[in-house]
Design an enzyme around this catalytic site. Structure first.
Site, PDB file in Angstrom:
ATOM      1  N   GLY B  30       3.530  -7.525  -2.136  1.00 49.52           N
ATOM      2  CA  GLY B  30       3.187  -5.903  -2.394  1.00 49.52           C
ATOM      3  C   GLY B  30       2.839  -5.671  -3.833  1.00 49.52           C
ATOM      4  N   GLY B  32       4.027  -2.776  -6.625  1.00 47.11           N
ATOM      5  CA  GLY B  32       5.222  -1.655  -6.962  1.00 47.11           C
ATOM      6  C   GLY B  32       4.402  -0.702  -7.990  1.00 47.11           C
ATOM      7  N   GLY B  35       3.430  -3.254 -10.992  1.00 43.43           N
ATOM      8  CA  GLY B  35       3.164  -4.508 -10.911  1.00 43.43           C
ATOM      9  C   GLY B  35       3.045  -5.078  -9.393  1.00 43.43           C
ATOM     10  N   ASP B 153      11.790   8.714  -6.266  1.00 46.26           N
ATOM     11  CA  ASP B 153      10.587   7.985  -5.511  1.00 46.26           C
ATOM     12  C   ASP B 153      11.147   7.796  -4.065  1.00 46.26           C
ATOM     13  OD1 ASP B 153       7.979   8.016  -4.727  1.00 46.26           O
ATOM     14  OD2 ASP B 153       7.763   5.770  -5.758  1.00 46.26           O
TER      15      ASP B 153
END
Lengths: 269, 324
Positions: B30, B32, B35, B153
């Site tokens: 994934g 983020g 990073g 978030d």
């Protein structure tokens, strides 16, 4: 910062042991007396304070930067990284960690130049050799050396709370200044912040001739530690009272400070 | 780098952060906020971890503030429902990287994220599982809010779930500490992914608090049934429009002093929309107390929005069928 001090990295990793601290200092103390070493640390605490004030930072951020600085040199010799480079580095990192909005990196670098040429000329006597790029490199070293422990608790918050409990407005301003002074001792490396707050209040009460013995007696704290902190503070005040003049004396001490062998050259930016 | 700096830096030893080589990298899983994320395995213990590489794209700012936030906040937050930061590792610095180490955050590995599970047609949730996810989500939020941290978030892709079914709040790159009422905070309102952004942020509020995360929890709750984000605006105006259509018109009656918010007067919104959260979602959420909780999470006025603490007391979690 919010959260629980007793579960923090500050408590778990960064309340140091007196013996450890002196052991780490040993190599520097081959070149400097303990008092001279202290004077160098005081100089840079003053430098960080002036840098912070030049861009109007809150005391909390300045205090965090000062603690970072002391943490770094508690594990390293002064010769590892020039403390005049480490000072702005600590301040810039502290600003980010304490969520100070705008980036003032260029202003801080300008202040480094101005202060070393102006107010602190007596200590530096040559042009400030570092650029922002050096500071950003140094930031990595600081982060690693602190094992990324970034949250620092300070005595200011408990101090404000205790003073409110005591219900006496005259103590806070003096005790606050004493807490600021404590950043020029090893107290913040050795004792939890709430104890430093209590020691500062106690000293303030004595100086102001206030009788608050009852309030102190009801605290369930280790009074031996309060005494030790008080001794660190009194040693600092003795140093200042006994005619130590930073302007006059510090340059000679810095000359003796262990440095990397090459002379600083202004890096190309 | 100048010669003398090289000299000084080389004299240093770094016994404190461990070398990332102790983890064997597997696959990229994934991306983020700051990073790439890799799945990796500890060579000594065999433990699976997620390695998050801190990208240095803005060199002028130094070490990214998002990474600093995630590090400092996760060191503070240790809870079953918050992703665990195991350690921070580095790749050896070398002249090639101009003596900058690459830093990696090492997290416990979680097999799934909620967004992925909801996308997969093979995964079905029954009511007990839906309750369990919501309960753990509220537990996680209760814990971080009690510690005076805002996540900022919330979205289904930041909700991780282990194969044992434990939910973990993740990605604290936008999170921050908040201070309660007395001070007069001015936080940025440019946070939270648009589809999960609460009305107070869209209207320009800068002194918000935990309710912003609860709004996100409401969006996620609806998503648990609908299997896709419920309000997919493509601009801030559009998002406010969608919110109004679902939650009713925004005015001083339902939300005292909302007209004081910076953008309230600058945005044209329907004046006579009726609130229809329950009506619109009842065909999906076929459970009365579930609908009630959803209604209370998607409350326009942040002061009236249900808190994580109150949500955990909600009858949804206490009536049959029980969460695990």
């Amino acid at each position: 910062m919010a959260g629980n001090f007793w579960q923090s990295s500050h408590y778990e990793e960064w309340i140091l042991d007196k013996q450890d601290l002196s052991a780490k200092r040993k190599s520097d103390l081959q070149h400097l007396t303990e008092e001279e070493y202290q004077k160098i640390i005081i100089l840079f605490a003053n430098f960080i304070q002036a840098l912070g004030e030049s861009v109007k930072l809150r005391q909390q951020i300045i205090a965090t930067a000062t603690v970072y600085f002391k943490r770094f040199y508690s594990r390293n010799s002064l010769k590892c990284v020039d403390p005049s480079l480490m000072s702005p580095t600590c301040l810039l990192l502290a600003m980010k960690v304490e969520e100070y909005g705008p980036t003032l990196s260029n202003k801080i670098m300008t202040s480094c130049n101005n202060l070393t040429k102006g107010k602190f000329q007596y200590a530096f006597k040559q042009e400030y050799p570092y650029r922002l790029v050096n500071v950003l490199e140094c930031e990595f070293i600081l982060l690693e050396m602190m094992d990324c422990c970034l949250i620092v608790y300070h005595p200011y918050r408990p101090l404000t709370e205790y003073c409110a409990e005591l219900n006496d407005d005259s103590i806070l301003p003096l005790a606050w200044r004493i807490v600021n002074d404590s950043l020029r001792t090893d107290a913040c490396l050795l004792y939890p912040p709430y104890l430093i707050a209590i020691a500062a209040m106690h000293l303030a009460c004595v100086m102001l001739k206030k009788d608050c013995q009852k309030w102190f007696a009801e605290l369930s704290v280790d009074f031996d530690m309060i005494l030790e902190i008080t001794q660190l503070l009194l040693a600092l005040y003795d140093l200042w009272r006994d005619g130590y003049d930073e302007k006059r004396d510090i340059y000679a001490i810095l000359e003796k400070m262990p440095k990397a062998k090459t002379n600083p050259v202004a890096p190309r930016s | 780098m100048s010669k003398h700096l090289e000299r000084k830096f080389e004299e240093l030893h770094f016994p404190y952060c461990r070398d990332v080589a102790r983890y064997e990298r597997d696959s990229k899983v994934g991306q983020g906020t700051f990073g790439e994320v890799f799945k990796a395995r500890c060579q000594e213990t065999g433990r699976l971890v997620a390695l998050k590489n801190i990208l240095m794209d803005n060199e002028r700012e130094g070490f990214p503030i998002t990474a600093l936030r995630e590090i400092s906040i996760l060191q503070l937050l240790k809870d079953e429902n918050v992703v665990k930061l195991i350690e921070i590792c580095r790749a050896k610095s070398s002249a090639y990287h101009r003596f900058k180490s690459m830093f990696f955050l090492v997290f416990e590995f979680c097999e799934h994220d909620l967004a992925g599970l909801l996308r997969s047609s093979q995964v079905r949730f029954d009511l007990v599982e839906q309750k369990e996810i919501m309960r753990q989500l509220c537990c996680g939020l209760f814990f971080i809010h009690r510690n005076k941290i805002l996540h900022r978030d919330m979205k289904s892709s930041n909700i991780l779930i282990t194969k044992k079914g434990v939910l973990k709040l993740a990605d604290f790159g936008l999170s921050r500490a908040y201070y309660s009422a007395t001070s007069n905070p001015r936080y940025t309102n440019r946070v939270v992914t648009l589809w999960y952004r609460p009305p107070e942020l869209l209207l320009g509020s800068r002194s918000y608090g935990p309710p912003i995360d609860m709004w996100g929890a409401g969006c996620i709750m609806a998503e648990l049934w609908k299997r896709k984000p419920i309000m997919q605006g493509d601009s801030e105006n559009k998002q406010l429009m969608l919110i109004t259509q679902l939650c009713g018109s925004i005015n001083n009656e339902v939300w005292p002093n909302v007209d004081q918010l910076e953008l309230y007067k600058k945005i044209e919104l329907p004046k006579d929309s009726k609130r229809c959260v329950k009506e619109r979602l009842k065909s999906w959420v076929r459970n009365a107390s579930g609908l009630n909780l959803l209604d209370r999470l998607l409350t326009l006025n942040p002061a009236k929005r249900i808190t994580a603490d109150e949500a955990l007391d909600h009858s949804f979690f206490w009536e049959d069928p029980h969460a695990k």
